[in-house]
Design a protein around this motif. Structure first.
Motif, PDB file in Angstrom:
ATOM      1  N   PHE A   1       0.653  -1.253  -0.134  1.00  0.00           N
ATOM      2  CA  PHE A   1      -0.069  -0.060  -0.143  1.00  0.00           C
ATOM      3  C   PHE A   1       0.737   1.198   0.008  1.00  0.00           C
ATOM      4  O   PHE A   1       0.280   2.400  -0.138  1.00  0.00           O
ATOM      5  CB  PHE A   1      -0.955   0.146   1.200  1.00  0.00           C
ATOM      6  CG  PHE A   1      -1.772  -1.196   1.301  1.00  0.00           C
ATOM      7  CD1 PHE A   1      -3.011  -1.280   0.397  1.00  0.00           C
ATOM      8  CD2 PHE A   1      -1.805  -1.925   2.224  1.00  0.00           C
ATOM      9  CE1 PHE A   1      -3.753  -2.373   0.250  1.00  0.00           C
ATOM     10  CE2 PHE A   1      -2.688  -3.213   2.396  1.00  0.00           C
ATOM     11  CZ  PHE A   1      -3.757  -3.369   1.326  1.00  0.00           C
ATOM     12  N   GLU A   2       2.389   1.105   0.014  1.00  0.00           N
ATOM     13  CA  GLU A   2       3.094   2.409   0.105  1.00  0.00           C
ATOM     14  C   GLU A   2       3.285   2.828  -1.345  1.00  0.00           C
ATOM     15  O   GLU A   2       4.616   2.407  -1.685  1.00  0.00           O
ATOM     16  CB  GLU A   2       4.108   2.157   1.074  1.00  0.00           C
ATOM     17  CG  GLU A   2       3.945   1.792   2.551  1.00  0.00           C
ATOM     18  CD  GLU A   2       5.110   1.459   3.356  1.00  0.00           C
ATOM     19  OE1 GLU A   2       6.267   1.329   2.797  1.00  0.00           O
ATOM     20  OE2 GLU A   2       4.995   1.119   4.652  1.00  0.00           O
ATOM     21  N   THR A   3       2.705   3.327  -1.888  1.00  0.00           N
ATOM     22  CA  THR A   3       2.906   3.875  -3.344  1.00  0.00           C
ATOM     23  C   THR A   3       2.672   5.470  -3.398  1.00  0.00           C
ATOM     24  O   THR A   3       1.744   5.851  -2.600  1.00  0.00           O
ATOM     25  CB  THR A   3       1.947   3.283  -4.461  1.00  0.00           C
ATOM     26  OG1 THR A   3       0.477   3.307  -3.995  1.00  0.00           O
ATOM     27  CG2 THR A   3       2.025   1.568  -4.065  1.00  0.00           C
ATOM     28  N   PRO A   4       3.144   5.813  -4.302  1.00  0.00           N
ATOM     29  CA  PRO A   4       2.942   7.279  -4.478  1.00  0.00           C
ATOM     30  C   PRO A   4       1.449   7.627  -4.643  1.00  0.00           C
ATOM     31  O   PRO A   4       0.721   8.832  -4.309  1.00  0.00           O
ATOM     32  CB  PRO A   4       3.916   7.851  -5.692  1.00  0.00           C
ATOM     33  CG  PRO A   4       4.996   6.638  -5.584  1.00  0.00           C
ATOM     34  CD  PRO A   4       4.346   5.504  -5.209  1.00  0.00           C
ATOM     35  N   TYR A   5       0.988   6.995  -5.539  1.00  0.00           N
ATOM     36  CA  TYR A   5      -0.336   6.844  -6.015  1.00  0.00           C
ATOM     37  C   TYR A   5      -1.422   7.003  -4.705  1.00  0.00           C
ATOM     38  O   TYR A   5      -2.206   7.774  -4.378  1.00  0.00           O
ATOM     39  CB  TYR A   5      -0.823   5.727  -6.996  1.00  0.00           C
ATOM     40  CG  TYR A   5      -2.410   5.853  -7.372  1.00  0.00           C
ATOM     41  CD1 TYR A   5      -2.704   6.807  -8.608  1.00  0.00           C
ATOM     42  CD2 TYR A   5      -3.363   5.165  -6.829  1.00  0.00           C
ATOM     43  CE1 TYR A   5      -4.063   6.734  -8.832  1.00  0.00           C
ATOM     44  CE2 TYR A   5      -4.726   5.153  -7.276  1.00  0.00           C
ATOM     45  CZ  TYR A   5      -4.716   5.896  -8.267  1.00  0.00           C
ATOM     46  OH  TYR A   5      -6.270   5.963  -8.810  1.00  0.00           O
ATOM     47  N   ALA A   6      -1.154   5.937  -3.775  1.00  0.00           N
ATOM     48  CA  ALA A   6      -2.029   5.877  -2.756  1.00  0.00           C
ATOM     49  C   ALA A   6      -1.670   7.016  -1.659  1.00  0.00           C
ATOM     50  O   ALA A   6      -2.428   7.544  -0.913  1.00  0.00           O
ATOM     51  CB  ALA A   6      -1.698   4.462  -1.909  1.00  0.00           C
ATOM     52  N   LYS A   7      -0.434   7.460  -1.777  1.00  0.00           N
ATOM     53  CA  LYS A   7      -0.265   8.399  -0.675  1.00  0.00           C
ATOM     54  C   LYS A   7      -0.799   9.908  -1.179  1.00  0.00           C
ATOM     55  O   LYS A   7      -1.150  10.408  -0.285  1.00  0.00           O
ATOM     56  CB  LYS A   7       1.347   8.904  -0.714  1.00  0.00           C
ATOM     57  CG  LYS A   7       1.812   9.969   0.097  1.00  0.00           C
ATOM     58  CD  LYS A   7       3.398   9.936   0.180  1.00  0.00           C
ATOM     59  CE  LYS A   7       3.841  11.224   0.927  1.00  0.00           C
ATOM     60  NZ  LYS A   7       5.355  11.389   0.912  1.00  0.00           N
TER      61      LYS A   7
END
Length: 770
Positions: A297-303
């Protein structure tokens, strides 16, 4: 008496699909006010009261539909499908609130009788329909098959599911009980949201049997797919569920769903967690919340999406930092930008601009300014592309999104905000309706003409150029008055731009307004001390020449331009000469056209005189000589000889002596033919007048020079008529003179016989002295 679906502020369209359990029909809809898309879930109670999940069974579908209707609006979370409106057409007072209150009493009061009554058909209304209006969405299975989401989008969707279930378990203190692919819907922004609350139940409620409610125990085997039922559910171990944690039942179903969600290709960091979720032991199943710490879940999109979700509750300084530095629109997912960022910007602008207290603070005005670049980027790059893809759509998406914001943004008293708006007037002119442009854009824009900042006044002037074709006549007149005022502006650049705008404004003005604006404006600009302004005025004068009359060109424009031929700047002098040459050519062409008309309308004698006046001097001299020669050479009438007069003898001697001289030969000359004249009216013959001529060019000379004593009674015959017509000699067949002045002593014809004068010699007439 119930309500009709027409009472809703939404229009219900055609049926698109239905839920897996067959209780709800899914319709496409729209908001009546602005046409915004929505999704409508509709359940017809008469049909559901007759239908069972199993043929011949007692489980009627209407009870599950009612259970979902009761809990749909009660549970609110960013990742639970948002309910916009609810209606029970059989109950005028039912909007979901009373149902939520009764269900809350079921949970809090541990009233098993209410749960049992839900299964009694006699206590359930079976007329009308349940209607639930939500934000636009599509089923999860359809999204996975059609949209082909990326790994980042899949990870974000799974994160939304986990957060929604964690909220239901911790804050709602209930279990969903029906987790499957049909329990989730996906919004246009890519958020996966929880739905289908037909089996929601508390855990550990003493309802006579322990564990979940009677409604859940009765319908869970009919509604939930078999693969998603945990072992204790298939074995109906309600006592074990009653003593377990709330999340246990849903955790098992999520483990099965994740495997199908990734189509068997579960990411490596999630594989061990999925195995633990599907363990048969209730006590060994982990809670869903800690699953969010997984690296998947640690993706730039999710952030980015998490920041957008939490942005509204952040302080203003954090919001400014996000809009100015964190957000990069070039790499943004188009759906996220259009369906998540754009609504967030719109809601924030409306909130700030609606409060005078917030607008008075510089920090909030800076927040509005920081949101304008992403707002216009989305409109120009994403919404415009959508308009091109959907040519049949009569509604402009850009106009739909920007029109509600125009009046609010122009009301912000901040030069940075006003400058950002003025730079986007081409976008407004291309997409907004003419009425909105005049009312929402032009009228508040005019306040910039009186601003103390030179840069803002100039930017305001440039911004109005694209608006001119869309302005109403009163606003065009208003703009022309502003241009007259700006000609006296202290900024030379503004004065120059003001002149360059006049040719674009002139076609929109009335004839009277043009007369008041053009000539005075150009006259002032010709005397402007700024050379670019004088040069712009000369160029614009040529562009506006069609609006000047010929008298104006000759008496007003050209005299005003003439001093500029001595201007100190070479470019201005060159332009001035070009203007003068062009206008003079126009006047000369008009003169030539008039001259042709005048020549065709005059009389024939006048034409002849004009033709003679245009001949060269040599031709005119030849014609005149030939005419006079013909007049002199005409044969005189015969006259009787005179023997008694001294003058008669002298005349006879001169005639005889002149006859011996040879006649000079002359070449024929071209003579201009006169125009035919109508025959003159008959009139009394005037008394002939003697012709006195002492000098003849190339002809014969009569030395008597009119002094012959017989001339008083001389009959000149046809010469009288010739003397009356001064043009009689033109066109006669005469001979060309040799070009010398000849004093000829010989007559070309026989001298006419002179008739003797009868006189009284006794009369003293002065002749006796001879």
């Amino acid at each position: 008496m119930g309500n009709s679906s027409s009472a809703l502020p939404y229009s219900i369209g055609d049926k698109a699909s239905e839920t897996e359990d067959g209780c709800w029909a899914v319709h496409d809809g729209s908001q009546k006010s602005d046409g915004a898309p929505v999704t409508v879930f509709q359940a017809q109670k008469p049909a559901l009261a007759k239908e069972s999940f199993v043929r011949g069974g007692t489980g009627k579908k209407i009870f599950c539909a009612h259970h979902h209707f009761v809990h749909a609006k009660k549970l609110r979370h960013p990742y639970i499908l948002q309910v916009l409106a609810m209606l029970d057409t059989d109950d005028a007072s039912s909007n979901g609130n009373s149902a939520s209150a009764s269900s809350s009493a079921d949970y809090n009061n541990n009233n098993s009788n209410n749960n049992n009554n839900n299964s009694n058909p006699q206590n359930m209304p079976t007329t009308g329909a349940y209607i639930i209006v939500t934000e636009p969405c599509k089923p999860l299975t359809e999204w996975l098959q059609q949209d082909n989401p990326s790994p980042d989008q899949l990870a974000w969707g799974l994160q939304c599911m986990v957060q929604a279930l964690t909220f239901v378990h911790t804050s709602g203190q209930v279990a969903h009980g029906n987790i499957s692919p049909h329990a989730f819907y996906v919004t246009p922004s890519g958020d996966v949201k929880l739905w289908n609350f037909s089996l929601v139940t508390p855990i550990g409620v003493a309802d006579g049997g322990g564990g979940p409610t009677h409604h859940f125990r009765h319908y869970e085997g009919l509604v939930t797919p078999q693969a998603y039922r945990s072992p204790e559910r298939t074995k109906q171990q309600w006592e074990a569920l009653a003593t377990s944690q709330i999340h246990c039942m849903d955790a098992y179903s999520m483990g099965v769903l994740i495997n199908q969600y990734y189509q068997g290709r579960i990411p490596q960091p999630l594989q061990k967690a999925v195995q633990r979720l599907q363990t048969p032991s209730l006590k060994m199943r982990p809670r869903l919340g800690p699953l969010l710490r997984c690296p998947v879940f640690e993706t730039p999109y999710a952030k980015l999406l998490m920041e957008l979700t939490e942005l509204q509750i952040q302080p203003v300084e954090t919001k400014l930092r996000f809009w100015q530095t964190t957000l990069h629109m070039d790499d943004m997912d188009p759906k996220v930008a259009q369906f998540k960022i754009l609504p967030l910007i719109q809601s924030t602008i409306k909130t700030i601009c609606a409060s005078e207290a917030m607008l008075s603070q510089d920090l909030y005005r800076r927040e509005v300014l920081s949101m304008l670049p992403p707002l216009f980027f989305i409109c120009e790059n994403l919404l415009a592309a959508n308009n091109n893809d959907n040519n049949n759509n009569k509604d402009d998406n850009i106009a739909k999104e920007l029109t509600p914001l125009m009046q609010l943004l122009f009301a912000v008293k901040d030069r940075g905000v006003r400058g950002a708006l003025l730079s986007k007037t081409p976008l407004f002119a291309a997409h907004l309706k003419p009425h909105d442009l005049n009312v929402l854009v032009f009228e508040p824009l005019c306040s910039g003409f009186a601003d103390s900042s030179d840069a803002l006044r100039e930017l305001t002037l440039k911004a109005t150029v694209v608006l001119v074709p869309h302005l109403t006549p009163p606003n065009v007149e208003k703009l022309s008055r502003y241009l007259v005022r700006l000609q006296s502006d202290t900024s030379p650049s503004i004065r120059a731009h003001c002149m360059s705008m006049i040719p674009q404004l002139a076609p929109q003005l009335s004839e009277q307004a043009r007369q008041k604006l053009l000539l005075p404006a150009f006259g002032r600009a010709f005397k402007d001390p700024h050379p670019p302004c004088r040069l712009a005025s000369l160029q614009c004068t040529v562009k506006c020449q069609e609006y000047f009359t010929l008298p104006d060109l000759a008496t007003k424009v050209l005299p005003a331009v003439m001093p500029l031929v001595l201007d100190g700047v070479g470019d201005v002098r060159t332009a001035a000469f070009a203007v003068i040459d062009q206008f003079l050519a126009k006047l000369k062409a008009t003169h030539e056209e008039r001259s042709i008309g005048e020549v065709s309308s005059v009389t024939a004698p006048t034409n002849t005189m004009m033709m003679m006046s245009h001949q060269p001097s040599s031709s005119l001299l030849t014609a005149t000589t030939t005419s006079h020669h013909a007049a002199v050479a005409a044969p005189p009438p015969p006259a009787a000889p005179s023997s008694g007069s001294y003058l008669g003898g002298i005349s006879g001697w001169y005639s005889n002596s002149s006859a011996a001289a040879p006649e000079p030969t002359a070449a024929p000359v071209a003579v201009v033919q006169p125009m035919r004249m109508p025959p003159p009216k008959a009139a009394a013959t005037p008394k002939p007048t003697p012709t006195f001529s002492s000098l003849t060019i190339g002809g014969n000379v009569d030395d008597s020079a009119g002094w012959d004593d017989d001339d008083d009674d001389l009959d000149l015959g046809d010469d009288t008529a010739q003397d009356d017509d001064v043009f009689a000699s033109i066109g006669r067949n005469t001979k060309k003179s040799s070009g010398k002045l000849i004093m000829s002593n010989k007559a070309t014809t026989k001298k006419a016989e002179v008739k003797k004068l009868e006189m009284d010699d006794e009369v003293d007439d002065g002749w006796d002295d001879f």
